[in-house]
Design an enzyme around this catalytic site. Structure first.
Site: not given
Length: 785
Positions: A580, A628, A722
């Protein structure tokens, strides 16, 4: 068949006797360059499971080997004047010479022809053979001759080590660490007969050179080691049996050997690799002898199952054995790297240093250690909990590491579990509403200490998709405030927000409509560090940011931060990963700038640090802030774990409290190496080299993983993604699975707690009763060791 084994080590001898036992009509020769009953080396180590394999394969030789073994259960770790001991590990040691002598006698008794003092040059010397076993050792000539077939990969590791012996008898497998002015040295010591112990001394190459060992005569180097480890030797000398080596030649750098293929068909007899010729595994997780013997067992078994089809048997051997060996080699790699970087861990308290050592390979986990030595793990958990400021609860159980609190700035998290930011693509115009209230609220009630909202965008053109949430207006702030107030009002969980800008990966469809595919219409302009097309020939092309763009985007981040604080979020994370916008500045794969924001890592970090500092200034001082990062791009020329440590240090200096260590998603050329907890080593390195708390992510799926990571000091928090999508109450269920009944549940759900714990306890009892295994056997079986 006519079988020739080139090399009279454990692999060749054991395969020969197994095949002769299987069919006495086989004509089998073992070719060995040394004299009869002559060998080099000290002791070798086996696990209890390996002994079971030997007993099943050949009871006669196994009985003699067992009679010669020295057995012990304990591991003892010495560091900075402290001693930590744990039991239940189940090791056996035997002298290498004694082992070979037993196998040689067994071969002779069965009718195997042993040919000594013959230095075979290769398989061409034996044209009459139907099968040639290339067990000619680490420096295999045959492997080199047919390298095009075998495709060997030889990785020479970073430490120097020397095999020595001593008459000091150690009653545990002993690891001793000593610091010198040059750096750290370590010893691996264990008894292998009634009068002798193996004593391996190891140190990184640069430390070895600084200590002058590269120029010392052999006797002087041994004297150096005697002085360094004198307090463990109790006056006993160290001995070398490598009389053929001079000076520094006795110090070895371990070569990790991996072969893609193990069988060569040359039109005559197939040539099969076995033992060190096929693979090596670092001595710190056990002996290569174990692997060699198990190679022999597997090949004999495959031939026995298909006696009329040698080609099929060899294919089965290669397929089955290469997978198992690679699994062990991966664990050995983890162990090797731990010993190569002891200086990374010596700052840990001695208790945690020892735990880190015991679990270094990731094959031995927290629950596996509990099976081996329940008292050791219980005492360690109490020590860890006390350091975290908590104690046993009403049930009197030790607090598992994952359920210890974690304090940073003015915030205390009740445990070490974080629900990862996971994109949901379920907003309209960036507005969080009922979906996010239910999604985040359910997970906040599920026992995790903190739930992260997905990447929340700082402007409309910062979104990945039209469904991404935002914080660019007050209505969105108020939408988030509603969710924060629900979490704070109905749970004791904290809520975090991750803010970011998609950069060149923006203006794409919802994931289920075509992940990373550009919108068919309504696209918005994209910016990034340099012009970029994420999917070549598919994605929209971004343009390089100007200084004016940088100012605008920085200010967008600041405004979003202020709204996040007003909404009541407890924690803020700046997204600098996964390709990003801010990540595109950091990675050399996506930053091709020639101004002050490109080139060196220092320059590439300049703008992300500028944004971080502006955000940190806008975020309340008492609330934590993490970053992060992508700790590995998994592409040649991209960010490496070494870079990740430098990146973490830079953000730490700028005021970051925690580094969230992810990896990848910067380039579609990436080639990640997946596996359980596969990204945890990045968190480990950053935490223990940069000296900043970390969040571990990636294939962490059960309590045992989390407990092992936290207990060893590899990370401070674990972000679970998940598994929380599949089960919002993952944390509560995992507590019940490991029998931790002091875990608090929401009062509305407490009736389910007792039933779940009772059912799981019944399942555990039935499983243990049905297995009928000892604790050590259960531990070994659980980990396949």
């Amino acid at each position: 068949m006519k079988i020739v084994c080139i090399g009279g080590g454990p692999a060749g001898l054991y395969f020969a006797l197994l095949m002769k036992q299987q069919n006495p009509a086989h004509e089998i020769r073992v070719i060995e360059r040394n004299r009869p009953y002559d060998t080099f080396g000290w002791g070798v180590v086996f696990s209890d499971q390996t002994l079971g394999n030997l007993q099943a394969a050949d009871p006669a030789s196994a009985a003699e080997i067992l009679d010669a073994f020295n057995h012990w259960d304990d591991i003892e770790v010495h560091i900075r004047g402290h001693q930590v001991r744990s039991g239940g590990h189940g090791f056996c040691g035997i002298g290498r010479k004694r082992l070979l002598n037993i196998l040689q006698r067994r071969c002779e008794a069965l009718g195997v022809e042993l040919v000594f003092e013959t230095d075979a040059q290769g398989d061409q010397d034996y044209p009459e053979a139907d099968l040639v076993i290339a067990c000619d050792g680490l420096n295999s000539r045959i492997r080199a001759k047919y390298a095009e077939t075998y495709q060997p990969d030889i990785d020479t590791r970073l430490c120097r080590f020397v095999w020595l012996g001593t008459h000091k008898l150690f009653d545990a497998f002993t690891f001793a660490f000593e610091e010198t002015e040059h750096g750290w040295f370590q010893a691996h010591a264990y008894k292998f007969d009634d009068s002798t112990s193996t004593f391996i001394v190891e140190t990184p190459e640069d430390v070895w050179r600084r200590a002058g060992l590269d120029t010392m005569e052999k006797e002087d180097a041994i004297a150096f080691c005697e002085r360094l480890f004198a307090k463990y030797l109790d006056g006993h000398a160290l001995m070398s049996n490598a009389s053929h080596l001079r000076g520094s030649a006795q110090w070895i750098r371990f070569p990790r050997v991996v072969c893609q293929r193990w069988v060569h068909h040359n039109g005559r007899a197939p040539v099969v690799l076995m033992g060190d010729a096929a693979h090596t595994a670092h001595f710190s997780i056990g002996s290569g002898t174990k692997l060699a013997l198990e190679d022999a067992i597997e090949l004999a078994r495959c031939i026995g199952r298909q006696p009329g089809d040698l080609a099929a048997a060899l294919a089965d051997y290669e397929a089955v054995r290469s997978v198992e060996v690679l699994r062990i080699q991966n664990a050995a790699r983890n162990s090797t790297e731990w010993f190569e970087h002891v200086d990374r861990y010596v700052h840990l308290p001695p208790q945690q240093f020892a735990y880190s050592l015991l679990t270094r390979s990731q094959r031995i986990s927290h629950e596996n250690l509990r099976l081996r030595d329940k008292d050791y793990v219980g005492h360690y958990e109490d020590w860890l909990a006390e350091r975290a400021g908590t104690a046993r609860g009403p049930a009197g159980q030790p607090v598992p590491p994952m359920f210890t609190p974690f304090k940073v700035r003015g915030l205390t998290l009740k445990n070490r579990i974080v629900v990862s930011p996971m994109a949901q693509y379920s907003c309209v115009d960036g507005m969080p509403a009922d979906y996010h209230l239910v999604h985040l609220g359910a997970r906040a009630m599920g026992g995790a200490a903190m739930v992260f909202a997905e990447m929340t965008c700082v402007s409309p053109d910062a979104r990945i998709t039209p469904g991404c949430p935002g914080l660019w207006n007050d209505a969105q702030r108020d939408g988030w405030r509603r969710i924060v107030e629900f979490v704070h009002g109905h749970t004791d969980a904290k809520l975090g927000v991750q803010i970011g800008h998609a950069g060149a990966k923006g203006s794409t469809r919802l994931a289920w409509e075509g992940i990373d595919q550009p919108l068919p219409q309504g696209n918005w302009p994209l910016v990034s560090a340099s012009p970029q097309q994420y999917l070549e020939g598919v994605s929209d092309l971004s343009r390089a940011m100007t200084r004016a763009d940088m100012d605008r985007v920085r200010d967008d981040f600041v405004q979003a931060t202020r709204r996040a604080a007003e909404a009541g979020f407890d924690w803020l994370e700046l997204h600098c990963a996964h390709g990003y916008l801010l990540s595109s500045f950091i990675s050399p794969l996506t930053n091709q700038r020639t101004d002050d924001y490109g080139g060196s890592l220092e320059n590439r970090l300049r703008y992300p640090l500028e944004v971080f500092q502006a955000v940190r200034a806008a975020w309340p001082a008492q609330r934590p802030m993490s970053v992060r990062i992508s700790a590995h791009d998994w592409v040649e020329g991209g960010i490496t774990p070494d870079d990740a440590v430098a990146i973490a240090r830079a953000f730490k200096a700028a005021g970051a409290d925690v580094i969230d260590c992810s990896s990848g998603q910067v380039s579609k050329q990436e080639r990640p190496v997946f596996g359980r907890m596969f990204q945890t080593p990045f968190a480990d390195r950053v935490r223990n080299e940069a000296g900043i708390p970390t969040i571990a992510v990636g294939a962490i799926s059960e309590a045992d993983h989390v407990n092992s990571i936290i207990a060893a000091g590899r990370a401070d928090l674990c972000a679970i993604a998940r598994p929380h999508l599949a089960n919002p109450a993952w944390t509560l269920q995992e507590a019940a699975k490991i029998g931790y009944t002091d875990m608090p549940w929401p009062q509305q759900y407490r009736s389910a707690k007792v039933q779940l714990e009772r059912n799981l306890e019944r399942e555990r009892a039935m499983a243990a009763q049905g297995a009928g295994l000892s604790a050590v056997e259960q531990a070994n079986r659980a980990q396949g060791v």
